[in-house]
Design an enzyme around this catalytic site. Structure first.
Site, PDB file in Angstrom:
ATOM      1  N   SER A 225      37.673   3.681  46.479  1.00  0.00           N
ATOM      2  CA  SER A 225      37.104   2.398  46.103  1.00  0.00           C
ATOM      3  C   SER A 225      35.710   2.586  45.536  1.00  0.00           C
ATOM      4  O   SER A 225      35.041   3.592  45.800  1.00  0.00           O
ATOM      5  CB  SER A 225      37.017   1.471  47.316  1.00  0.00           C
ATOM      6  OG  SER A 225      35.954   1.869  48.170  1.00  0.00           O
ATOM      7  N   ASP A 226      35.273   1.626  44.749  1.00  0.00           N
ATOM      8  CA  ASP A 226      33.851   1.521  44.459  1.00  0.00           C
ATOM      9  C   ASP A 226      33.170   1.108  45.757  1.00  0.00           C
ATOM     10  O   ASP A 226      33.817   0.643  46.697  1.00  0.00           O
ATOM     11  CB  ASP A 226      33.602   0.506  43.345  1.00  0.00           C
ATOM     12  CG  ASP A 226      32.301   0.761  42.599  1.00  0.00           C
ATOM     13  OD1 ASP A 226      31.400   1.403  43.177  1.00  0.00           O
ATOM     14  OD2 ASP A 226      32.171   0.318  41.446  1.00  0.00           O
TER      15      ASP A 226
END
Length: 752
Positions: A225-226
């Site tokens: 994920s970011d």
């Protein structure tokens, strides 16, 4: 693989599915599984000192290379590979196993605040540079994480935005650079984006992360994920999102553990994710550290690439300068050079050579007037009047202007495409003196240049890295001939951009322009830009002649021709191969599209045979009626040019390997789109094949709400003011520091 998921307890599995200490994967001490160290990129290493996200001023010294927007203008992917190799060395020196970069998102609109981190509006160009950068990093035994997957084309609403797009546009434009990077670069990881795509968050999008990325493209690395970019963590793992960053989230840990216990998270999905994390960890933590760096060599590389990337956008013969004539120099960016963007990619540079530094080292004779504020402190007196008075004493004026740190940054999109107002007033005042004006432009994105007709030359340096001043001096004084070409279209005015008035204004971002992005739109709609895609001047001239085309039974197409440097200086030409689609196509297509390119370096009066190739399958379109690629038979035109609009040679290509296609679109929509005409929401809904989503209400506030919307409630205002108060105190403290990179970076960090 040393350890497999089957050897882990459920709590160990849950722990491994999220990061720790902001920039690490979790280890398993019981089994000797090490932690994988990450650091921000993509145009340099931001290795933080201490724990947490404590900002650029507390990061290790590293080389600030030219940003992606600059490097792509070189049209030489080898530059990206060499930069990746150098950053990989710096990662090894600091014990970093994975670099968070490159960014290959398409430049859909010039107002995107993060465009300086991205390569191009064209998928082939963006993907070629992304793959080259990854190969460079990987050559040092360091992993690269390509981002932000996918359709992350604006910064406003970035935690809750919904990119509404048809499948053909997604496949041909926005997924294509990721596909090229994954297949040709083999990154260790792919970072999912914050936004939704047609209603589904990227981090939970099984079609995107599993079916396409892994199933079709064969990706075998980690999907992460970011930072803060997960929502339903269990749904994310089921969809193919392996790793949540930055992690250390008790809520996620409990949800994952409980889901393993009750079966809502299939063990097969969790184990597959963990095995990928362990495999990448094993591979890249095995790389040995190196004891020291050749920082001087990396600085030299940064200067070389910046000089190879700068774009000469106008020249009436004033450039190159002799170096002997006294000059008037105007503009705060001459001494306060802007060499990198703002946000998570800010580097603490090993050195900075400003334009002023480079002039002083050469002993250039000049007088200087600041002309305007650089954006962080007000000017005393009348800086424009002072600049005009000084200019009156000289024949040639160098004007250093561009976007400041207040104008563009990660985290928000620009409000307009204009230069700062005080810079515009200064430019017009200097033009009125009748002197020769040479503009040296800085910034990460296109700007309107309404005064271009009144100046003698425009040299666009973009954001050239820590040695940008040295690169600029080499170009101005003719030590190197400019050879950069624009990797994005520079429109005359923002109103020329399709649906520009709708861009980044609401949560549901409608991609109504479809495949007509950048030059694809300008050519098809007949809009004349100020400077077209692929444009750039030189101090020499190039001739194209003797084109031929050869096609093999396997579908490979090779185009050959002779290129001659007909001038008196060494130089480089970026040769661009476009294919014009046949007029009898069953579906709408752009006027022509880039299919190959090459940068050719030639001595004065040297000529060389050049060959460019592509696969005939590259001419396929994504057929929404068949959910697959379709190659149309017929006559195509191969066009070789010096830009998307400067075509020098053409030759016909007959395609017989495909089919006679039928259109999946209603006739009225197909014909309208063939002219790239504006469409309304109803027509876009028909093109999309589904109803358009409703805009969600601002209230009640949620974890995904825009921070500025917190001002709409009493408790929200308290939180908003508290957080903004911290930033204001940081800014106030930063402004009291002595002038230099430390002060500049702390100011940028506070603003971000």
């Amino acid at each position: 693989m040393k350890t497999k998921a089957s050897a882990l307890t459920d709590i160990e599995k849950s722990t491994l599915l999220q990061g720790t200490d902001f920039m690490y994967t979790a280890g398993v001490p019981r089994l000797g599984v090490p932690r994988l160290s990450m650091a921000d990129g993509p145009h340099g290493l931001r290795k933080q000192i201490g724990g947490g996200d404590n900002g650029v001023s507390k990061s290790e010294p590293a080389t600030a290379f030219p940003t992606a927007a600059c490097v792509a203008s070189s049209w030489n992917p080898e530059n990206a590979e060499r930069i990746g190799h150098a950053i990989g060395e710096e990662c090894r020196c600091y014990g970093v196993h994975m670099l968070l970069g490159p960014g290959v998102n398409i430049k859909r609109n010039p107002l995107c605040g993060r465009n300086f981190e991205y390569y191009s509006e064209d998928p082939l160009l963006a993907g070629s540079f992304g793959a080259a950068f990854v190969r460079g990093v990987r050559s040092q035994g360091v992993g690269a994480c390509v981002k932000h997957f996918a359709l992350n084309n604006q910064e406003n609403f970035r935690f809750m935005g919904n990119s509404v797009v048809d499948d053909r546009t997604m496949r041909e434009i926005y997924l294509k650079p990721f596909e090229i990077t994954v297949k040709d670069g083999e990154p260790a990881a792919v970072m999912s984006s914050y936004n939704r795509i047609n209603g589904t968050f990227s981090s939970e999008n099984r079609r995107l992360l599993t079916d396409i990325l892994r199933g079709e493209w064969g990706f075998r690395g980690i999907v992460m994920s970011d930072w803060g970019g997960t929502y339903d963590r269990v749904a994310g793992v089921r969809a193919g999102e392996d790793l949540e960053m930055p992690g250390d989230t008790a809520v996620s840990l409990k949800k994952l553990y409980d889901a393993l216990q009750d079966g809502t998270l299939p063990r097969a999905d969790a184990d597959a994710a963990i095995d990928r994390i362990l495999s990448v960890t094993d591979e890249y933590t095995a790389t040995e550290r190196i004891p020291r760096l050749d920082s001087a060599a990396h600085s030299a590389l940064a200067a070389e690439v910046a000089a190879d990337s700068a774009v000469l956008m106008k020249n009436d013969g004033t450039l190159p300068l002799s170096g002997d004539e006294p000059l008037c120099v105007v503009g705060a960016l001459f001494s306060d050079m802007r060499y990198q963007g703002s946000g998570s990619s800010m580097i603490s540079p090993t050195e900075v050579i400003t334009h002023k530094d480079a002039f002083d080292r050469r002993g250039v004779k000049y007088e200087y007037a600041r002309g305007y504020s650089a954006g962080t402190s007000p000017e005393e007196g009348d800086p424009i009047a002072e600049a005009v008075a000084l200019a009156g004493k000289y024949d040639t004026v160098l004007l250093y202007i561009g976007l400041t740190d207040l104008s563009e940054s990660e985290g928000g999109d620009r409000e307009h495409m204009r230069l700062p107002e005080e810079q515009l007033r200064l430019a017009y005042a200097l033009i009125a003196t009748g002197r020769r004006i040479v503009v040296v432009l800085s910034g990460g994105s296109p700007v309107e240049l309404p005064f271009a007709g009144g100046v003698s030359a425009i040299l666009n340096m973009y954001l050239p890295g820590q040695c940008g001043g040295e690169a600029g001096a080499r170009l101005l004084f003719g030590e190197v001939s400019p050879s950069g070409k624009l990797a994005e279209t520079w429109y005359k005015k923002y109103s020329d951009i399709p649906y520009g008035d709708e861009y980044s204004k609401r949560i549901n971002e409608l991609y109504k322009e479809s495949i007509f992005v950048g030059y694809r739109y300008a050519l098809t709609a007949g809009v004349s830009p100020a400077f077209p895609f692929g444009f750039g001047l030189s101090y020499t001239e190039f001739e194209y002649k003797n084109i031929s085309v050869r096609q093999t039974d396997g579908g490979a197409v090779t185009v050959s021709f002779t290129l001659r440097n007909s001038g008196k200086r060494p130089g480089a030409e970026v040769v661009q191969l476009y294919v014009k689609n046949n007029k009898n196509s069953a579906v709408f297509k752009p006027e022509r599209e880039l299919r190959a390119f090459s940068k050719v370096y030639l001595e004065a009066e040297e000529e060389r045979e050049v060959s460019l190739g592509f696969s005939v399958r590259d001419l396929s379109f994504w057929n929404t009626g068949k959910d697959g690629w379709t190659l149309e038979n017929g006559e195509y035109t191969i066009a070789l040019g010096a830009s998307s609009e400067d075509i020098r040679l053409t030759v016909s290509l007959t395609v017989t390997e495909g089919v006679t296609a039928t259109s999946p679109y209603p006739d009225n929509i197909n014909e309208k789109m063939k002219r790239a005409e504006p469409i309304d929401d109803e027509t876009f809904s028909a093109l999309l094949g589904t109803p358009l989503p409703n805009e969600p209400p601002v209230l009640p506030l949620t974890m995904e709400s825009r921070f500025c919307d917190f001002q709409k409630t009493f408790m929200g205002r308290i939180l908003y003011n508290a957080v903004c108060g911290v930033a204001k105190r940081q800014l106030k403290k930063a402004k009291k520091l002595p002038a230099g990179p430390e002060r500049d970076n702390r100011i940028k960090g506070a603003i971000f």
